[in-house]
Design a protein around this motif. Structure first.
Motif, PDB file in Angstrom:
ATOM      1  N   SER A 119     -11.715   3.788   9.368  1.00 61.34           N
ATOM      2  CA  SER A 119     -10.261   3.820   9.406  1.00 61.34           C
ATOM      3  C   SER A 119      -9.650   4.157   8.053  1.00 61.34           C
ATOM      4  O   SER A 119      -8.807   5.045   7.945  1.00 61.34           O
ATOM      5  CB  SER A 119      -9.725   2.473   9.894  1.00 61.34           C
ATOM      6  OG  SER A 119      -8.323   2.467   9.912  1.00 61.34           O
ATOM      7  N   PHE A 120     -10.090   3.467   7.014  1.00 56.99           N
ATOM      8  CA  PHE A 120      -9.409   3.594   5.731  1.00 56.99           C
ATOM      9  C   PHE A 120     -10.042   4.600   4.781  1.00 56.99           C
ATOM     10  O   PHE A 120      -9.349   5.201   3.978  1.00 56.99           O
ATOM     11  CB  PHE A 120      -9.291   2.227   5.052  1.00 56.99           C
ATOM     12  CG  PHE A 120      -8.362   1.318   5.800  1.00 56.99           C
ATOM     13  CD1 PHE A 120      -6.995   1.530   5.773  1.00 56.99           C
ATOM     14  CD2 PHE A 120      -8.849   0.280   6.557  1.00 56.99           C
ATOM     15  CE1 PHE A 120      -6.136   0.713   6.461  1.00 56.99           C
ATOM     16  CE2 PHE A 120      -7.990  -0.550   7.265  1.00 56.99           C
ATOM     17  CZ  PHE A 120      -6.626  -0.332   7.215  1.00 56.99           C
ATOM     18  N   ARG A 158      -0.532   4.110   6.496  1.00 56.36           N
ATOM     19  CA  ARG A 158      -1.617   3.494   7.260  1.00 56.36           C
ATOM     20  C   ARG A 158      -2.321   2.368   6.513  1.00 56.36           C
ATOM     21  O   ARG A 158      -2.828   1.435   7.122  1.00 56.36           O
ATOM     22  CB  ARG A 158      -2.658   4.558   7.642  1.00 56.36           C
ATOM     23  CG  ARG A 158      -2.096   5.572   8.640  1.00 56.36           C
ATOM     24  CD  ARG A 158      -3.131   6.562   9.090  1.00 56.36           C
ATOM     25  NE  ARG A 158      -4.182   5.883   9.812  1.00 56.36           N
ATOM     26  CZ  ARG A 158      -5.464   6.202   9.732  1.00 56.36           C
ATOM     27  NH1 ARG A 158      -5.847   7.192   8.964  1.00 56.36           N
ATOM     28  NH2 ARG A 158      -6.362   5.540  10.405  1.00 56.36           N
ATOM     29  N   LYS A 159      -2.361   2.447   5.187  1.00 58.09           N
ATOM     30  CA  LYS A 159      -3.131   1.484   4.398  1.00 58.09           C
ATOM     31  C   LYS A 159      -2.264   0.466   3.665  1.00 58.09           C
ATOM     32  O   LYS A 159      -2.761  -0.264   2.806  1.00 58.09           O
ATOM     33  CB  LYS A 159      -4.005   2.227   3.382  1.00 58.09           C
ATOM     34  CG  LYS A 159      -5.008   3.158   4.016  1.00 58.09           C
ATOM     35  CD  LYS A 159      -5.818   3.868   2.970  1.00 58.09           C
ATOM     36  CE  LYS A 159      -6.782   4.850   3.608  1.00 58.09           C
ATOM     37  NZ  LYS A 159      -7.670   5.461   2.635  1.00 58.09           N
ATOM     38  N   ALA A 160      -0.997   0.420   3.997  1.00 55.12           N
ATOM     39  CA  ALA A 160      -0.082  -0.479   3.284  1.00 55.12           C
ATOM     40  C   ALA A 160      -0.586  -1.920   3.288  1.00 55.12           C
ATOM     41  O   ALA A 160      -0.395  -2.653   2.322  1.00 55.12           O
ATOM     42  CB  ALA A 160       1.319  -0.389   3.888  1.00 55.12           C
ATOM     43  N   ALA A 161      -1.254  -2.326   4.350  1.00 58.11           N
ATOM     44  CA  ALA A 161      -1.759  -3.704   4.436  1.00 58.11           C
ATOM     45  C   ALA A 161      -2.837  -3.989   3.391  1.00 58.11           C
ATOM     46  O   ALA A 161      -3.087  -5.152   3.065  1.00 58.11           O
ATOM     47  CB  ALA A 161      -2.304  -3.978   5.832  1.00 58.11           C
ATOM     48  N   LEU A 162      -3.458  -2.962   2.850  1.00 58.02           N
ATOM     49  CA  LEU A 162      -4.500  -3.159   1.842  1.00 58.02           C
ATOM     50  C   LEU A 162      -3.950  -3.262   0.428  1.00 58.02           C
ATOM     51  O   LEU A 162      -4.673  -3.621  -0.494  1.00 58.02           O
ATOM     52  CB  LEU A 162      -5.524  -2.021   1.896  1.00 58.02           C
ATOM     53  CG  LEU A 162      -6.401  -1.965   3.142  1.00 58.02           C
ATOM     54  CD1 LEU A 162      -7.341  -0.778   3.062  1.00 58.02           C
ATOM     55  CD2 LEU A 162      -7.171  -3.260   3.311  1.00 58.02           C
ATOM     56  N   PHE A 163      -2.667  -2.942   0.251  1.00 60.98           N
ATOM     57  CA  PHE A 163      -2.085  -3.010  -1.088  1.00 60.98           C
ATOM     58  C   PHE A 163      -1.999  -4.461  -1.542  1.00 60.98           C
ATOM     59  O   PHE A 163      -1.555  -5.329  -0.804  1.00 60.98           O
ATOM     60  CB  PHE A 163      -0.693  -2.375  -1.113  1.00 60.98           C
ATOM     61  CG  PHE A 163       0.006  -2.592  -2.424  1.00 60.98           C
ATOM     62  CD1 PHE A 163      -0.416  -1.926  -3.559  1.00 60.98           C
ATOM     63  CD2 PHE A 163       1.061  -3.478  -2.526  1.00 60.98           C
ATOM     64  CE1 PHE A 163       0.202  -2.141  -4.782  1.00 60.98           C
ATOM     65  CE2 PHE A 163       1.680  -3.696  -3.740  1.00 60.98           C
ATOM     66  CZ  PHE A 163       1.254  -3.027  -4.867  1.00 60.98           C
ATOM     67  N   LYS A 217      -9.022  -2.264  17.110  1.00 59.65           N
ATOM     68  CA  LYS A 217      -7.848  -2.846  16.458  1.00 59.65           C
ATOM     69  C   LYS A 217      -8.126  -4.285  16.031  1.00 59.65           C
ATOM     70  O   LYS A 217      -7.744  -4.699  14.939  1.00 59.65           O
ATOM     71  CB  LYS A 217      -6.643  -2.785  17.394  1.00 59.65           C
ATOM     72  CG  LYS A 217      -6.134  -1.371  17.601  1.00 59.65           C
ATOM     73  CD  LYS A 217      -4.944  -1.339  18.520  1.00 59.65           C
ATOM     74  CE  LYS A 217      -4.429   0.079  18.671  1.00 59.65           C
ATOM     75  NZ  LYS A 217      -3.233   0.161  19.504  1.00 59.65           N
ATOM     76  N   SER A 218      -8.792  -5.028  16.886  1.00 57.40           N
ATOM     77  CA  SER A 218      -9.123  -6.418  16.570  1.00 57.40           C
ATOM     78  C   SER A 218     -10.060  -6.494  15.365  1.00 57.40           C
ATOM     79  O   SER A 218      -9.849  -7.289  14.443  1.00 57.40           O
ATOM     80  CB  SER A 218      -9.766  -7.078  17.790  1.00 57.40           C
ATOM     81  OG  SER A 218     -10.187  -8.372  17.477  1.00 57.40           O
ATOM     82  N   ARG A 219     -11.106  -5.676  15.360  1.00 55.81           N
ATOM     83  CA  ARG A 219     -12.039  -5.665  14.236  1.00 55.81           C
ATOM     84  C   ARG A 219     -11.334  -5.267  12.945  1.00 55.81           C
ATOM     85  O   ARG A 219     -11.616  -5.807  11.873  1.00 55.81           O
ATOM     86  CB  ARG A 219     -13.207  -4.718  14.509  1.00 55.81           C
ATOM     87  CG  ARG A 219     -14.190  -5.258  15.517  1.00 55.81           C
ATOM     88  CD  ARG A 219     -15.334  -4.292  15.737  1.00 55.81           C
ATOM     89  NE  ARG A 219     -16.213  -4.784  16.794  1.00 55.81           N
ATOM     90  CZ  ARG A 219     -17.249  -4.103  17.270  1.00 55.81           C
ATOM     91  NH1 ARG A 219     -17.545  -2.902  16.769  1.00 55.81           N
ATOM     92  NH2 ARG A 219     -17.991  -4.608  18.224  1.00 55.81           N
ATOM     93  N   GLN A 266      -9.797   7.985   9.966  1.00 52.55           N
ATOM     94  CA  GLN A 266      -9.882   8.248  11.392  1.00 52.55           C
ATOM     95  C   GLN A 266      -8.908   7.336  12.131  1.00 52.55           C
ATOM     96  O   GLN A 266      -8.836   6.140  11.840  1.00 52.55           O
ATOM     97  CB  GLN A 266     -11.297   7.999  11.914  1.00 52.55           C
ATOM     98  CG  GLN A 266     -12.321   8.998  11.436  1.00 52.55           C
ATOM     99  CD  GLN A 266     -13.672   8.794  12.089  1.00 52.55           C
ATOM    100  OE1 GLN A 266     -13.786   8.193  13.155  1.00 52.55           O
ATOM    101  NE2 GLN A 266     -14.708   9.296  11.450  1.00 52.55           N
ATOM    102  N   PRO A 267      -8.167   7.866  13.101  1.00 54.93           N
ATOM    103  CA  PRO A 267      -7.290   7.012  13.899  1.00 54.93           C
ATOM    104  C   PRO A 267      -8.122   6.060  14.769  1.00 54.93           C
ATOM    105  O   PRO A 267      -9.280   6.348  15.098  1.00 54.93           O
ATOM    106  CB  PRO A 267      -6.488   7.991  14.750  1.00 54.93           C
ATOM    107  CG  PRO A 267      -7.133   9.316  14.592  1.00 54.93           C
ATOM    108  CD  PRO A 267      -8.079   9.269  13.447  1.00 54.93           C
TER     109      PRO A 267
END
Length: 195
Positions: free
Chosen positions: A155-156, A70-75, A177-179, A160-161
């Protein structure tokens, strides 16, 4: 992207970073499978050595792998290695679980000597770098618009989904999702500026 064969040689640090990017950018399930096969046993072993029983270690390992997905984009490979990032996620989940069960902050110091972890474990300078990165991320999140920061935290940090966040905040799922997308993009820009 050609994925390293999980049954042969261990993936290099660059391979691991490429796999996380593939998960972040396209939800690459094969890349995630390689990451899972590589990290799940190592994370579970670390948690058991840190004092968790086998069942708890398995649960926290599963949570850490879901967080990786779920958090791969933050890596950010420029800030820390994948191993540092994954082990930090696992440790934080363990600490959170302990606190929810009524533990005290002092009792969670697991005393694990990270230098005794398997060879792919992060060296001390990487762990220091990860701590600095976490401080940078906290500072950058504080600079986000309040509604974006709120969605990002839910979310992170609270895992929470999006659907649950939408219900909790009383806003449409698309807005959540946009935010979230806007927050991650702005967070990356802020982190780039701080370097």
């Amino acid at each position: 992207m050609k994925h390293p064969d999980a049954n042969t040689a261990l993936p290099s640090a660059d391979d691991l970073a490429d796999l996380v990017r593939a998960v972040a950018l396209s939800g690459d399930r094969q890349a995630f499978a390689v990451l899972f096969k590589h990290f799940a046993p190592r994370v579970k072993s670390y948690l058991v050595r840190a004092g968790a029983d086998d069942g708890l270690a398995e649960e926290v390992t599963q949570e850490a792998m879901v967080a990786l997905w779920r958090k791969a984009a933050l890596f950010d490979g420029g800030q820390a290695g994948v191993a540092t990032w994954v082990f930090t996620i696992a440790r934080n989940l363990r600490v959170d679980r302990f606190r929810r069960q009524g533990g005290t902050a002092g009792a969670v110091a697991d005393g694990t000597d990270f230098d005794t972890l398997p060879a792919d474990a992060p060296p001390p300078e990487e762990r220091l770098h990860a701590a600095r990165m976490q401080a940078s991320v906290r500072n950058a999140i504080a600079r986000l618009p309040a509604e974006q920061a709120q969605v990002l935290r839910l979310s992170f940090y609270e895992d929470q989904p999006h659907a649950q966040i939408a219900h909790h905040l009383g806003i449409p799922l698309g807005t959540v999702k946009s935010r979230s997308r806007l927050a991650v993009a702005r967070l990356r820009r802020l982190l780039d500026e701080s370097e």
